[in-house]
Design an enzyme around this catalytic site. Structure first.
Site, PDB file in Angstrom:
ATOM      1  CG  ASP A 231      -1.858   1.109   1.329  1.00 39.57           C
ATOM      2  OD1 ASP A 231      -2.697   1.196   0.430  1.00 39.57           O
ATOM      3  OD2 ASP A 231      -1.794   1.917   2.282  1.00 39.57           O
ATOM      4  CD  GLU A 284      -2.142   2.461  -3.655  1.00 40.20           C
ATOM      5  OE1 GLU A 284      -3.158   3.113  -3.913  1.00 40.20           O
ATOM      6  OE2 GLU A 284      -1.549   2.568  -2.565  1.00 40.20           O
TER       7      GLU A 284
HETATM    8  C1  GLC Z   1      -4.171   3.119  -0.676  1.00 40.98           C
HETATM    9  C2  GLC Z   1      -5.437   2.290  -0.600  1.00 40.98           C
HETATM   10  C3  GLC Z   1      -6.575   3.179  -0.259  1.00 40.98           C
HETATM   11  C4  GLC Z   1      -6.290   3.824   1.076  1.00 40.98           C
HETATM   12  C5  GLC Z   1      -4.950   4.548   1.063  1.00 40.98           C
HETATM   13  C6  GLC Z   1      -4.511   4.889   2.453  1.00 40.98           C
HETATM   14  O1  GLC Z   1      -4.219   4.056  -1.698  1.00 40.98           O
HETATM   15  O2  GLC Z   1      -5.625   1.592  -1.801  1.00 40.98           O
HETATM   16  O3  GLC Z   1      -7.786   2.475  -0.227  1.00 40.98           O
HETATM   17  O4  GLC Z   1      -7.302   4.740   1.393  1.00 40.98           O
HETATM   18  O5  GLC Z   1      -3.930   3.732   0.542  1.00 40.98           O
HETATM   19  O6  GLC Z   1      -4.108   3.734   3.130  1.00 40.98           O
END
Ligand code: GLC
Length: 560
Positions: A231, A284
């Site tokens: 993440d 991500e």
């Molecule tokens: C990432 C996740 C998202 C979340 C953010 C903060 O972007 O995919 O859903 O709100 O991180 O953790």
């Protein structure tokens, strides 16, 4: 939709080799030898919404376990479960209060272990979501950190004095609105949070943080987890001098708190640890251009094996030239592509690409696009049945903090997180309780049970496509050759492996198009053509004259 502004900073500071024992450092192996993930289809499960085994209205791990037959028959190789750790659920799990347990709303650690074992019996691996950048403000580490300036965990988070009375340390803005700094009266300092105030950022400059987080990774690897989706990997580090961020064209650029070079040092060390378990890292990775994305693979392919390509995912129109450009740039980068078209932070692809008339056709077209390209593919639950957004219409119904922040301009992410539609029974067969988010009325038609009965359904198309992708060596191993590079409406490419070639032709327009591919150039001028999968009812016949219906997807075997 969550998409972050990026800026690269060329600052390199040697980090501590904190999280990895000496023994592990020596064991970076050629993980490629066993890289199951290269041809995998990874299916994202949002656990709150997948299947509810205890009828409390929220999905759970036993619910996921009960659907493994479905997932195996669908043809996916792995599931990535978004965070299911104990959490106050301020950001629906992305605010973790304990990294080595399961939230009781989802079940127990034993349920999780069983899920991993059962999934393997179904040839499905389990990936967890690793929230590295921040914790919940209810995490005991943060509770201790905020308790006093001399607390043992004080330096696990980022605490600073303000610039002056009532003034935060600098101008940085949170992705969730307002300053990234929240004043804490108990110790009269500000703490830093890239996201919500309830998600304080960990201080990755403190080696103890890395040790604790890597211990958590080991904890799950030792329980058979096959990898992590990482993440918000771009946000781990901040400029220690807290320079103000600059503005470009009136917009703040996160030059000093996003995408710092030190992120890559942590990723390299995490990769070393992960290689020991032959585990995969799925990133991500929101990037602006291919060179930024390339950095996440690592200079020596020693960082994230699978950084997701959001430049491809966020082309919000059916534009052959735009998709071609993104495919070409990842292909020519020499890296292994990771294609995705939707996730829990984005409006569903059914809505984004649909024209309101041919949506089902377009859903199949998009599937045929990203699931026949070279690379790993990441699906989002419900995409395979044509699930659409069910956005809230009143502010008081919004649960997602992002939706409350900017209503009604941004309706938040609830709409793309609604329960999986299993059947036309009440609540789409998801729960006998009250579902945590409302299910759109279209579930009566768009659901697994009904679509399994209809040969032409989106679901049956996905199943055929995934089977083809698995069984056809050219789709699994073949190279990618664009055979119609100038076509404004049709994407047409070959996947070639040894003596086998598969041709994929996709009409991204609402008009019929003629295929204009010079196959002779590739030695396939007199090729025999066998249709493998098509959304058209007529046989394309001679490929040189093939007419593609509006939004048609055609996949054919071409034999010399
Ligand atoms: C990432 C996740 C998202 C979340 C953010 C903060 O972007 O995919 O859903 O709100 O991180 O953790």
């Amino acid at each position: 939709m969550l998409g972050r502004g990026w800026a690269v900073m060329g600052m390199v500071v040697a980090g501590a080799f904190a999280g990895i024992s000496g023994q592990e450092q020596g064991r970076v192996t050629a993980a490629d030898a066993q890289s199951w993930w290269r041809h995998a289809v990874i299916y994202e499960v949002y656990p709150r919404s997948f299947a509810d085994s205890n009828n409390d209205g929220v999905g759970d791990l036993n619910g996921i376990a009960s659907k493994l037959d479905y997932l195996e028959a669908l043809g996916v190789n792995a599931i990535w479960i978004t965070p299911c750790y104990p959490s106050p659920q301020k950001d629906f799990g992305y605010d973790v209060s304990d990294y080595t347990n399961i939230d009781p709303m989802y079940g127990t650690l034993a349920d999780f272990e069983q899920l991993v074992v059962k999934a393997r019996q179904h040839h499905i691996r389990v990936l967890m979501d690793f929230v590295l950048n921040h914790t919940s403000d209810q995490n005991p580490w943060f509770l201790d950190s905020r308790s006093s300036r001399s607390a043992a965990h004080r330096d696990w988070y980022i605490w600073r004095d303000g610039k002056g009375p009532g003034q935060p340390p600098n101008n940085w803005q949170s992705d969730f609105g307002g300053s990234t700094w929240t004043w804490d009266p108990k110790t009269s300092q500000y703490y830093y949070h890239y996201f919500e105030a309830a998600q304080p950022d960990l201080n990755w400059r403190n080696p103890a943080v890395e040790r604790a987080m890597f211990d958590a990774a080991r904890f799950w690897y030792d329980r058979g987890v096959a990898g992590f989706r990482l993440d918000a990997v771009d946000t781990l580090f901040e400029d220690p001098d807290l320079h103000d961020n600059p503005f470009v064209n009136g917009e703040m650029v996160n030059k000093y708190n996003d995408n710092l070079a030190q992120n890559h040092e942590v990723l390299r060390r995490l990769r070393t640890l992960s290689d020991r378990y032959n585990a995969v890292l799925l990133g991500e990775t929101w990037t602006d251009n291919i060179s930024q994305l390339k950095q996440y693979y690592g200079d020596h392919d020693d960082e994230i094996q699978l950084p997701m390509n959001f430049m491809f995912a966020t082309i919000n129109e059916l534009s052959a030239p735009k998709f071609r450009h993104q495919i070409d740039s990842i292909e020519s980068s020499g890296e292994w592509p990771v294609f995705v078209i939707t996730n829990h932070d984005m409006e569903r692809s059914y809505n984004r690409y649909g024209d309101g008339v041919h949506n089902d056709q377009i859903a199949k077209l998009m599937a045929a696009l990203y699931l026949t390209l070279r690379g790993t593919a990441v699906m989002y639950y419900g995409e395979e049945i044509g699930m659409r957004n069910n956005d809230p219409t009143r502010l008081e119904d919004v649960l997602d903090p992002l939706g409350r922040m900017d209503w009604p301009k941004n309706k938040g992410r609830d709409g793309e997180r609604t329960p999986m539609q299993w059947s036309d029974a009440p609540n789409a067969g998801f729960t006998e309780g009250k579902p945590w988010l409302p299910i759109p009325a279209t579930f009566k038609t768009y659901n697994v049970a009904s679509e399994l009965q209809q040969p032409d359904s989106i679901l049956n198309f996905y199943k055929s496509l995934l089977r083809l992708r698995r069984d056809n060596p050219a789709l699994a191993e073949g190279d990618y050759v664009d055979v119609a590079p100038d076509d404004a409406h049709v994407l047409c490419f070959l996947r070639r492996y040894q003596h086998r070639s598969v041709l994929v032709a996709l009409n991204l327009s609402s008009q019929p198009q003629h295929l204009d591919a010079d196959l002779a150039r590739y030695g396939l001028g007199t090729a025999r053509v066998t249709t493998l999968l098509s959304t058209m009812h007529n046989d394309p016949g001679d490929l040189r004259q093939a007419r593609l219906d509006p939004f048609a997807a055609l996949i054919v075997q071409v034999d010399q």
